[in-house]
Design an enzyme around this catalytic site. Sequence first.
Site, short mmCIF file in Angstrom:
data_model
loop_
_atom_site.label_atom_id
_atom_site.label_comp_id
_atom_site.label_asym_id
_atom_site.label_seq_id
_atom_site.Cartn_x
_atom_site.Cartn_y
_atom_site.Cartn_z
N HIS A 203 0.91 -1.19 0.07
CA HIS A 203 0.06 0.03 -0.10
C HIS A 203 0.98 1.27 -0.14
O HIS A 203 0.52 2.44 -0.46
CB HIS A 203 -0.95 -0.11 1.24
CG HIS A 203 -2.17 -1.12 0.99
ND1 HIS A 203 -1.93 -2.30 1.54
CD2 HIS A 203 -3.14 -0.97 0.15
CE1 HIS A 203 -3.14 -2.77 1.21
NE2 HIS A 203 -3.94 -1.98 0.16
N ARG A 310 -10.55 3.59 -1.95
CA ARG A 310 -10.00 3.08 -0.93
C ARG A 310 -10.44 3.72 0.44
O ARG A 310 -9.61 4.31 0.91
CB ARG A 310 -8.48 2.65 -0.88
CG ARG A 310 -8.15 1.76 -2.16
CD ARG A 310 -6.59 1.71 -1.98
NE ARG A 310 -6.17 0.47 -2.85
CZ ARG A 310 -5.73 0.46 -4.12
NH1 ARG A 310 -5.58 1.79 -4.59
NH2 ARG A 310 -5.36 -0.38 -4.67
N ARG A 346 -15.21 1.28 -2.06
CA ARG A 346 -14.86 0.09 -1.57
C ARG A 346 -15.01 0.08 -0.03
O ARG A 346 -14.35 1.04 0.47
CB ARG A 346 -13.44 -0.19 -2.04
CG ARG A 346 -13.01 -1.70 -1.54
CD ARG A 346 -12.06 -1.98 -0.53
NE ARG A 346 -10.91 -1.18 -0.41
CZ ARG A 346 -9.80 -1.59 -0.97
NH1 ARG A 346 -9.56 -2.57 -1.66
NH2 ARG A 346 -8.72 -0.85 -0.65
N GLU A 445 -10.84 -11.31 -5.06
CA GLU A 445 -9.23 -11.17 -4.64
C GLU A 445 -8.87 -12.01 -3.84
O GLU A 445 -7.69 -12.18 -3.44
CB GLU A 445 -8.76 -9.64 -4.07
CG GLU A 445 -9.92 -9.25 -2.98
CD GLU A 445 -9.60 -7.70 -2.53
OE1 GLU A 445 -8.47 -7.19 -2.92
OE2 GLU A 445 -10.34 -7.37 -1.71
N ASN A 468 -4.11 -7.31 -7.08
CA ASN A 468 -2.97 -7.15 -6.07
C ASN A 468 -3.32 -8.34 -4.93
O ASN A 468 -2.20 -9.00 -4.93
CB ASN A 468 -2.96 -5.95 -5.40
CG ASN A 468 -2.90 -4.82 -6.15
OD1 ASN A 468 -2.65 -4.85 -7.33
ND2 ASN A 468 -3.39 -3.55 -5.81
N ASP A 469 -4.35 -8.54 -4.45
CA ASP A 469 -4.44 -9.64 -3.54
C ASP A 469 -4.55 -10.90 -4.28
O ASP A 469 -4.28 -12.04 -3.55
CB ASP A 469 -5.61 -9.30 -2.58
CG ASP A 469 -5.23 -8.22 -1.54
OD1 ASP A 469 -4.28 -8.57 -0.71
OD2 ASP A 469 -5.71 -7.30 -1.35
N ARG A 479 2.51 -9.95 -0.75
CA ARG A 479 2.80 -8.87 -1.79
C ARG A 479 3.66 -7.66 -1.17
O ARG A 479 4.11 -6.79 -1.97
CB ARG A 479 1.39 -8.05 -2.15
CG ARG A 479 0.64 -7.51 -1.00
CD ARG A 479 -0.61 -7.18 -1.46
NE ARG A 479 -0.97 -5.60 -1.78
CZ ARG A 479 -1.95 -5.28 -1.96
NH1 ARG A 479 -3.39 -5.98 -1.71
NH2 ARG A 479 -2.45 -3.72 -2.28
N CYS A 516 -9.53 -3.52 -10.70
CA CYS A 516 -9.05 -2.39 -10.14
C CYS A 516 -7.54 -2.47 -9.41
O CYS A 516 -7.10 -1.77 -8.66
CB CYS A 516 -10.03 -1.95 -9.15
SG CYS A 516 -10.18 -2.87 -7.61
C1 PEP Z 1 -6.03 -5.33 -5.13
O1 PEP Z 1 -6.01 -6.08 -4.17
O2 PEP Z 1 -5.87 -5.53 -6.19
C2 PEP Z 1 -6.88 -4.08 -4.93
C3 PEP Z 1 -7.24 -3.28 -5.86
O3 PEP Z 1 -7.04 -3.95 -3.31
P1 PEP Z 1 -5.82 -3.37 -2.52
O4 PEP Z 1 -4.50 -3.10 -3.33
O5 PEP Z 1 -6.40 -2.10 -1.65
O6 PEP Z 1 -5.82 -4.42 -1.47
MG MG Z 2 -7.11 -5.87 -2.17
#
Ligand code: PEP
Ligand code: MG
Length: 620
Positions: A203, A310, A346, A445, A468-469, A479, A516
């Site tokens: 993040h 977010r 979200r 995710e 990402n997740d 990650r 996203c």
């Molecule tokens: C993701 O996990 O791809 C996502 C967009 O959420 P975050 O990065 O805030 O966990």
């Molecule tokens: Mg995520």
Amino acid sequence: MPSAVRSASSSRQIVLKGIPASPGIAIGRAYVFDPRQPAVAALEIAERNVEREVERFLKAIERTRRQIQKLRQQVARQINERQAAIFDTHLMMLDDPSFQEETVRRIRAERLNAEYLLQSQVQKQASRFEKIQDEMFAARAADLTDVAQRVLANLMTHERPALSALTKPAIVVARDLGPSDTAQMNKETVIGFATDRGGPTSHTAIMAKALEIPAVVATGELTQHVRSGDLLILDGVNGYVILRPTHDTLRDYEKSQAAIEKFEQELAKNRHLPVETLDGHAVEVGANIELPEEVPHVIEHGAQSVGLFRTEFLFLNRDRLPREDELFEMYRSVIAALHPRTVIFRTLDLGGDKFAKTVPLSKELNPFLGLRAIRLCLHYPELFRRQLRAIFRASIYGHIKIMFPMVSSLEEVRAAKTICEEIQRELRQHRIAYDRDIEIGIMIETPSAAVAADLLAREVDFFSIGTNDLIQYTLAVDRVNETVAHLYEPLHPSVLRLIHNVIESGHKQGIWVGVCGELAGDPTMAAILVGMGIDELSMGPVRIPEIKQVIRGLRLSDVQAMARDLLKQASAREVREVVRRYTERLPIRPKWPTPPLLKPIRARGSAAGIVRRLGEPVEV
Ligand code: PEP
Ligand code: MG
């Protein structure tokens, strides 16, 4: 002698390879940020508040005294009395006139804040001890600094030092930064940052992209080489940090900086045009935001919507939970400012690597697998209700949708939707207006949600894939852990198959599907996703003009053929090879003009080789 040691003492240019986390080039002076050494600014105190400042200082001394006494007892019990005796020295230092009385005297005489005066006083004293070049005095200097840091932490109520205190533009260099540190960065003063640790989709990195601050993470040992004031080049395109650049390097990078600026200006010209492939297939391009301050960027970069807000970032760095009315006001301002664009809220994704002081979470061994996101909201339903009430109330000021993060079961979706229905009922009872046609969707995710997408699609109005997740959970690769970053592979067949399954399942059920995660903002990945049939891509605002341009240059039939071919491959390497073949023919432009320094370094090995040598400095 290892190169790291030799390099540290040399005045030659040093290049460290890390992971590019936010694109752009920064050239400037380093500011080494160490949370253990609070950077204290001198602040003038109004005359009427001077005695209050003295009192605050004396209270911090008392709190420190209690902490040291407790520590002493603990060490005596767990180790021995001899080791514990060191804390007697610390207690004596605390009472030393030069430590306490002198600071009180200066607060009254100079009317400056206690933190600043104490720190300058202790630094002076410690450097006097160090100059004596005697082991005993060196130890005393270390003790003095230790005690002072405790007092400082208490004065600052254990806050980590804030990067917002920076007054001049600098490149921040730190061992690591949390999202709350990054959230306090100001683009005017933090022109770039580089960390020893961290991952590209942490993040912290995402915040850097959102703030359009070039960043490189996972440099390994940068903080060992850099001192505040050193001249640095930060290449956030390729992931290099160059310390003490030569005249030639500096000139080359200045040219690259200018080329990037020109490239961005070109892209910006077309940023408001609609997004359609050459054969007329429309894709929505949205923006990801963390804070209301980003709204102007969303509009400026030509986003058609906000595909991911977010919302948890408004809960970080706060001493108390935001009240429902405060949330309502913030949400209302975002929704109204972005009207007629849709904003997808979200709901809170706290936990994982985002912790709010005000939301109690026990220490977890695996926070990413713990009480995070929708799990946390269902665990603290009042917190969830507070946020949802504010969202529903604000919904009448524009267009919104709501989505729940980290869903891993149908029950979670049903429980969250039930709470939404209860809130809507309450609002109706109290005659409070809200939009009655809000789409409710979920983030996909977790592998569990991706595999069961056909079942979940019956319950919701849309899917947004959080790659990402999804990648971290599918490949079991943390990650934010740089030591396994080379295993974080978006082109892994398992990841591609899951994404494909989600899109197909959503479409079969007649709902739209977006992405996203960070992949949406990568030109090649965006082309692959369009080929797989994605309806929406949402990304950091800065990526939008380029992705729009990429999509406009594609023919849907070409990228569909590429996607079909990719899904037949057995390994990431095979997938990459197919991607390479297609992208040679397709108009997917290079992300940014490539800085020239890359070439001599690349000559030393393949890209994979460089990644393996993360953090190892190279003299060029
Ligand atoms: C993701 O996990 O791809 C996502 C967009 O959420 P975050 O990065 O805030 O966990
Ligand atoms: Mg995520």
